[in-house]
Design an enzyme around this catalytic site. Structure first.
Site, short mmCIF file in Angstrom:
data_model
loop_
_atom_site.label_atom_id
_atom_site.label_comp_id
_atom_site.label_asym_id
_atom_site.label_seq_id
_atom_site.Cartn_x
_atom_site.Cartn_y
_atom_site.Cartn_z
CG ASP A 78 -5.05 2.14 5.48
OD1 ASP A 78 -5.76 3.16 5.59
OD2 ASP A 78 -4.87 1.57 4.39
CG ASP A 127 -2.02 -1.03 1.14
OD1 ASP A 127 -2.42 -1.37 0.02
OD2 ASP A 127 -2.48 -1.50 2.20
NE ARG A 154 -5.17 -2.55 3.69
CZ ARG A 154 -6.28 -2.27 3.01
NH1 ARG A 154 -7.28 -1.62 3.60
NH2 ARG A 154 -6.39 -2.61 1.75
#
Length: 224
Positions: A80, A38, A174
């Site tokens: 997140d 990410d 996450r």
């Protein structure tokens, strides 16, 4: 120019951005990677160049290791720091033993629910597209059995839990942070994520993307 390149991805860019940077330096379009990080995450990207791209499929399924920090006592719509944060001011702070007991319960295989904001597809649509359109409630989030082979506390000082995890391919860290928070009854979301290993490939042998150029790329290529 053929082979694999170990890159230390900085925060704030996508994995595709890193691939594009390598394409410009290597002067070829035949560049890919073996596992997305990410934008907020950092660490190891294994990138294939030219003939090296043929080996990437076999690398995607390898186990991975991460160091991560979860913020307890709060939740995020995306699990997140990119999402809307809700702080649970009235939660009871778990002690070290309670946190250790929660982590122990995940050191095995468990059925993990994908984050609502993820690239998983349901009915041909990516979940994050549905979530952004306010339609996430219309679908059942997909579940997958993942295996956590290592999950250890590196540091715990409320509200931050710093941990190391080794896991099977396809595990959402996450989502793991979210699930740990739910197990503790306080909620949690991931604030930091750094990938340190993909199978036998180690972050210690990676080059920072900012240090990669036409002069340094050749000496960091791993032949395939």
């Amino acid at each position: 120019m053929d082979g694999l390149l170990l890159i230390d991805k900085p925060p704030g860019i996508t994995s595709h951005d890193a691939v594009d940077a390598v394409r410009r330096i290597a002067k070829t379009r035949r560049v890919g990677h073996a596992g997305t990080l990410d934008p907020f995450a950092t660490g190891l990207l294994v990138i294939g160049i030219n003939k090296g791209t043929k080996t990437l499929t076999g690398l995607v399924g390898l186990d991975k290791t991460y160091e991560a920090t979860a913020r307890l006592g709060a939740t995020s719509t995306t699990d997140d720091p990119e999402g809307a944060i809700t702080v649970r001011a009235d939660c009871v702070r778990p002690d070290q033993d309670e946190v250790e007991a929660a982590l122990k319960s995940f050191r095995s295989s468990y059925l993990q629910t994908a984050p609502a904001y993820s690239a998983k597809k349901v009915g041909g649509k990516k979940l994050y597209e549905l979530a952004r359109a306010g339609r996430a409630h219309e679908v059942e989030l997909p579940k997958k059995t993942v295996t956590i082979s290592e999950l250890v506390i590196l540091n715990y000082t409320w509200p931050n839990l710093h941990f190391r995890v080794s896991c099977s391919s396809g595990t959402y860290i996450r989502a793991l942070a979210r699930d740990i928070g739910e197990m503790l009854g306080v909620g949690a979301y991931l604030t930091e994520l750094r990938r340190t290993n993909i199978g036998p490939y180690d972050l210690e042998n990676a080059i920072r993307l900012s240090d990669l150029n036409t002069d340094t790329i050749g000496s960091h290529l791993i032949p395939v």
